[in-house]
Design an enzyme around this catalytic site. Structure first.
Site, PDB file in Angstrom:
ATOM      1  N   PHE A   1      35.307 -18.105 -21.569  1.00  0.00           N
ATOM      2  CA  PHE A   1      34.456 -17.990 -22.743  1.00  0.00           C
ATOM      3  C   PHE A   1      34.705 -19.171 -23.677  1.00  0.00           C
ATOM      4  O   PHE A   1      35.838 -19.465 -24.035  1.00  0.00           O
ATOM      5  CB  PHE A   1      34.707 -16.671 -23.483  1.00  0.00           C
ATOM      6  CG  PHE A   1      33.653 -16.388 -24.516  1.00  0.00           C
ATOM      7  CD1 PHE A   1      32.427 -15.854 -24.141  1.00  0.00           C
ATOM      8  CD2 PHE A   1      33.873 -16.685 -25.850  1.00  0.00           C
ATOM      9  CE1 PHE A   1      31.429 -15.623 -25.077  1.00  0.00           C
ATOM     10  CE2 PHE A   1      32.886 -16.450 -26.806  1.00  0.00           C
ATOM     11  CZ  PHE A   1      31.665 -15.917 -26.420  1.00  0.00           C
ATOM     12  N   VAL A   2      33.639 -19.873 -24.041  1.00  0.00           N
ATOM     13  CA  VAL A   2      33.772 -21.067 -24.871  1.00  0.00           C
ATOM     14  C   VAL A   2      32.939 -20.950 -26.151  1.00  0.00           C
ATOM     15  O   VAL A   2      31.984 -20.185 -26.206  1.00  0.00           O
ATOM     16  CB  VAL A   2      33.355 -22.342 -24.103  1.00  0.00           C
ATOM     17  CG1 VAL A   2      34.332 -22.665 -22.990  1.00  0.00           C
ATOM     18  CG2 VAL A   2      31.928 -22.215 -23.548  1.00  0.00           C
TER      19      VAL A   2
ATOM     20  N   ARG B   1      29.681 -22.026 -34.198  1.00  0.00           N
ATOM     21  CA  ARG B   1      28.572 -22.838 -33.668  1.00  0.00           C
ATOM     22  C   ARG B   1      28.656 -24.285 -34.144  1.00  0.00           C
ATOM     23  O   ARG B   1      28.178 -25.196 -33.486  1.00  0.00           O
ATOM     24  CB  ARG B   1      27.226 -22.259 -34.120  1.00  0.00           C
ATOM     25  CG  ARG B   1      26.900 -20.886 -33.532  1.00  0.00           C
ATOM     26  CD  ARG B   1      25.435 -20.547 -33.813  1.00  0.00           C
ATOM     27  NE  ARG B   1      25.132 -19.136 -33.642  1.00  0.00           N
ATOM     28  CZ  ARG B   1      24.847 -18.553 -32.487  1.00  0.00           C
ATOM     29  NH1 ARG B   1      24.838 -19.266 -31.381  1.00  0.00           N
ATOM     30  NH2 ARG B   1      24.575 -17.272 -32.422  1.00  0.00           N
TER      31      ARG B   1
ATOM     32  N   ASP C   1      28.563 -19.520 -29.939  1.00  0.00           N
ATOM     33  CA  ASP C   1      29.261 -18.691 -30.921  1.00  0.00           C
ATOM     34  C   ASP C   1      30.165 -17.641 -30.305  1.00  0.00           C
ATOM     35  O   ASP C   1      30.027 -17.277 -29.139  1.00  0.00           O
ATOM     36  CB  ASP C   1      28.235 -17.961 -31.790  1.00  0.00           C
ATOM     37  CG  ASP C   1      27.565 -16.799 -31.029  1.00  0.00           C
ATOM     38  OD1 ASP C   1      27.022 -17.045 -29.932  1.00  0.00           O
ATOM     39  OD2 ASP C   1      27.607 -15.661 -31.521  1.00  0.00           O
TER      40      ASP C   1
ATOM     41  N   GLU D   1      18.734 -24.936 -22.896  1.00  0.00           N
ATOM     42  CA  GLU D   1      19.658 -23.795 -23.015  1.00  0.00           C
ATOM     43  C   GLU D   1      21.061 -24.292 -23.350  1.00  0.00           C
ATOM     44  O   GLU D   1      21.426 -25.406 -22.987  1.00  0.00           O
ATOM     45  CB  GLU D   1      19.730 -23.060 -21.668  1.00  0.00           C
ATOM     46  CG  GLU D   1      18.999 -21.733 -21.634  1.00  0.00           C
ATOM     47  CD  GLU D   1      19.725 -20.597 -22.353  1.00  0.00           C
ATOM     48  OE1 GLU D   1      20.462 -20.862 -23.313  1.00  0.00           O
ATOM     49  OE2 GLU D   1      19.536 -19.444 -21.940  1.00  0.00           O
ATOM     50  N   ASP D   2      21.831 -23.440 -23.994  1.00  0.00           N
ATOM     51  CA  ASP D   2      23.219 -23.810 -24.275  1.00  0.00           C
ATOM     52  C   ASP D   2      24.091 -23.651 -23.030  1.00  0.00           C
ATOM     53  O   ASP D   2      24.794 -24.558 -22.623  1.00  0.00           O
ATOM     54  CB  ASP D   2      23.793 -23.005 -25.457  1.00  0.00           C
ATOM     55  CG  ASP D   2      23.637 -21.492 -25.311  1.00  0.00           C
ATOM     56  OD1 ASP D   2      23.050 -21.020 -24.314  1.00  0.00           O
ATOM     57  OD2 ASP D   2      24.119 -20.768 -26.203  1.00  0.00           O
TER      58      ASP D   2
ATOM     59  N   LYS E   1      20.041 -18.739 -30.466  1.00  0.00           N
ATOM     60  CA  LYS E   1      20.342 -19.793 -31.410  1.00  0.00           C
ATOM     61  C   LYS E   1      21.146 -20.913 -30.754  1.00  0.00           C
ATOM     62  O   LYS E   1      21.187 -22.026 -31.230  1.00  0.00           O
ATOM     63  CB  LYS E   1      21.171 -19.228 -32.575  1.00  0.00           C
ATOM     64  CG  LYS E   1      20.491 -18.131 -33.332  1.00  0.00           C
ATOM     65  CD  LYS E   1      21.481 -17.527 -34.352  1.00  0.00           C
ATOM     66  CE  LYS E   1      20.940 -16.203 -34.810  1.00  0.00           C
ATOM     67  NZ  LYS E   1      21.966 -15.434 -35.531  1.00  0.00           N
TER      68      LYS E   1
ATOM     69  N   LYS F   1      28.555 -22.407 -16.050  1.00  0.00           N
ATOM     70  CA  LYS F   1      29.849 -21.927 -15.577  1.00  0.00           C
ATOM     71  C   LYS F   1      29.829 -21.880 -14.055  1.00  0.00           C
ATOM     72  O   LYS F   1      28.856 -21.410 -13.463  1.00  0.00           O
ATOM     73  CB  LYS F   1      30.141 -20.531 -16.140  1.00  0.00           C
ATOM     74  CG  LYS F   1      30.412 -20.544 -17.634  1.00  0.00           C
ATOM     75  CD  LYS F   1      30.886 -19.204 -18.125  1.00  0.00           C
ATOM     76  CE  LYS F   1      30.926 -19.192 -19.642  1.00  0.00           C
ATOM     77  NZ  LYS F   1      31.242 -17.860 -20.176  1.00  0.00           N
TER      78      LYS F   1
ATOM     79  N   ASP G   1      25.517 -18.656 -17.666  1.00  0.00           N
ATOM     80  CA  ASP G   1      26.702 -17.891 -17.257  1.00  0.00           C
ATOM     81  C   ASP G   1      26.299 -17.084 -16.022  1.00  0.00           C
ATOM     82  O   ASP G   1      26.305 -17.609 -14.901  1.00  0.00           O
ATOM     83  CB  ASP G   1      27.119 -17.020 -18.450  1.00  0.00           C
ATOM     84  CG  ASP G   1      28.395 -16.227 -18.215  1.00  0.00           C
ATOM     85  OD1 ASP G   1      28.999 -16.337 -17.149  1.00  0.00           O
ATOM     86  OD2 ASP G   1      28.797 -15.481 -19.130  1.00  0.00           O
TER      87      ASP G   1
HETATM   88  P1  IMP Z   1      23.831 -15.330 -18.979  1.00  0.00           P
HETATM   89  O1  IMP Z   1      22.596 -14.477 -19.044  1.00  0.00           O
HETATM   90  O2  IMP Z   1      24.998 -14.550 -18.436  1.00  0.00           O
HETATM   91  O3  IMP Z   1      23.615 -16.609 -18.230  1.00  0.00           O
HETATM   92  O4  IMP Z   1      24.282 -15.658 -20.452  1.00  0.00           O
HETATM   93  C1  IMP Z   1      23.476 -16.352 -21.280  1.00  0.00           C
HETATM   94  C2  IMP Z   1      23.846 -16.252 -22.739  1.00  0.00           C
HETATM   95  O5  IMP Z   1      25.101 -15.608 -22.991  1.00  0.00           O
HETATM   96  C3  IMP Z   1      23.991 -17.648 -23.272  1.00  0.00           C
HETATM   97  O6  IMP Z   1      22.742 -18.199 -23.648  1.00  0.00           O
HETATM   98  C4  IMP Z   1      24.950 -17.452 -24.427  1.00  0.00           C
HETATM   99  O7  IMP Z   1      24.233 -17.078 -25.593  1.00  0.00           O
HETATM  100  C5  IMP Z   1      25.824 -16.309 -23.989  1.00  0.00           C
HETATM  101  N1  IMP Z   1      27.075 -16.817 -23.399  1.00  0.00           N
HETATM  102  C6  IMP Z   1      27.433 -16.832 -22.098  1.00  0.00           C
HETATM  103  N2  IMP Z   1      28.638 -17.387 -21.928  1.00  0.00           N
HETATM  104  C7  IMP Z   1      29.059 -17.750 -23.169  1.00  0.00           C
HETATM  105  C8  IMP Z   1      30.259 -18.391 -23.661  1.00  0.00           C
HETATM  106  O8  IMP Z   1      31.194 -18.761 -22.921  1.00  0.00           O
HETATM  107  N3  IMP Z   1      30.318 -18.586 -24.994  1.00  0.00           N
HETATM  108  C9  IMP Z   1      29.327 -18.219 -25.863  1.00  0.00           C
HETATM  109  N4  IMP Z   1      28.198 -17.625 -25.444  1.00  0.00           N
HETATM  110  C10 IMP Z   1      28.067 -17.389 -24.112  1.00  0.00           C
HETATM  111 MG    MG Z   2      25.329 -16.043 -28.071  1.00  0.00          MG
END
Ligand code: IMP
Ligand code: MG
Length: 195
Positions: free
Chosen positions: A164-165, A177, A171, A111-112, A55, A143, A115
Site C-alpha cells: 500500500f502506497v 495526496r 491517499d 489513473e493513479d 481523486k 502493482k 491494483d
Molecule cells: P483496484 O480496483 O484494486 O485496481 O484499485 C483501484 C483503486 O484503489 C485506485 O484507483 C486507488 O484509488 C485505490 N488503491 C489501490 N491501491 C492503492 C494504494 O496502494 N494506495 C492508495 N490507493 C490505492
Molecule cells: Mg483512493
C-alpha cells in the site's frame, strides 16, 4: 527508526509517517516527461481527450499533461469502490460522470494506480459503451502480480510491489495526496487509524 527520505530538508516533515520512498519526485517527473512525449507522438493530428479518474489521478495528470505538446481537452470522472479502506471490492460507484459525450473522441484514461484492476476494468467497460474512437489507459502505477482481470495499460509509468502506497495523488484516508513522492506508510499510521 531510520527513514529513507534522504537529505532533502523539505522531506523532514513527512518522516513520522513515511517508512520508505519508493519513487522520488525526480523519477516521477522524468517518467512523466517520457510518457508525455510518447503520447504527443502517438496522438499527433488527432483530437485527444484526457479523462482523469478522481481523486487519485489529479497530480499525475497535471504533470503528465504539461508534457503533451498537442491541443487537447480534459474531463474527469469520480468513482469510489465499495469495500474496506485499503482494498477494492470491484463494485464501482460513479460519483461524478463525464461532462461531455465521448462518442468518436480519442480518449486517454489517466489513473493513479492499478491494483486488482477491477476499478479500471469496470470503467473501461462503461466508457466503451459510449463508442469513443479510441480508448487507452495511462497509469502512474501498476502493482505486480495482483491483477484479477487482464488489463492492457498502453502507457505505464512504474510497476511497484503489491504494497500500500501513498503520495503523488494517492491517499490513505484522504491524507498524503500532496506528498511529492510515492512511499509506504509506517505501520503505526495504520494502527493509530484503527484505535
Ligand atoms: P483496484 O480496483 O484494486 O485496481 O484499485 C483501484 C483503486 O484503489 C485506485 O484507483 C486507488 O484509488 C485505490 N488503491 C489501490 N491501491 C492503492 C494504494 O496502494 N494506495 C492508495 N490507493 C490505492
Ligand atoms: Mg483512493
Amino acid at each position: 527508526m531510520e527513514t529513507k527520505l534522504g537529505d532533502d530538508k523539505s522531506m523532514k516533515v513527512f518522516e513520522h509517517d513515511i517508512e520508505e520512498v519508493l519513487l522520488t519526485h525526480e523519477q516521477i517527473q522524468s517518467k512523466a516527461a517520457e510518457l508525455g512525449a510518447q503520447i504527443s507522438a502517438d496522438y499527433a493530428g488527432s483530437d485527444l481527450l484526457l479523462v482523469g479518474v478522481l481523486k487519485g489521478a489529479f497530480v499525475f495528470m497535471a504533470d503528465l499533461s504539461r508534457h503533451v505538446t498537442l491541443p487537447m481537452e480534459f474531463d474527469f470522472m469520480a468513482v469510489s469502490s465499495y469495500g474496506a479502506a485499503t482494498q477494492t471490492s470491484g463494485v464501482v460507484r460513479i460519483l461524478k460522470d463525464l461532462d461531455h459525450e465521448i462518442q468518436g473522441r480519442n480518449v486517454l484514461l489517466v489513473e493513479d494506480i492499478v491494483d486488482s484492476g477491477l476499478t479500471l476494468s469496470y470503467l473501461l467497460k462503461n466508457l466503451r459503451t459510449r463508442k469513443p474512437a479510441s480508448l487507452e489507459v495511462c497509469a502512474l502505477l501498476q502493482k505486480t502480480g495482483v491483477q484479477q482481470v487482464p488489463i492492457e495499460i498502453r502507457y505505464k509509468a512504474f510497476e511497484i510491489p503489491p504494497v500500500f502506497v501513498v503520495g503523488y495523488g494517492l491517499d490513505y484516508g484522504e491524507r498524503f495526496r500532496n506528498l511529492p513522492f510515492v512511499g509506504t506508510l509506517r505501520p503505526d499510521v495504520y494502527r493509530d487509524a484503527v484505535s
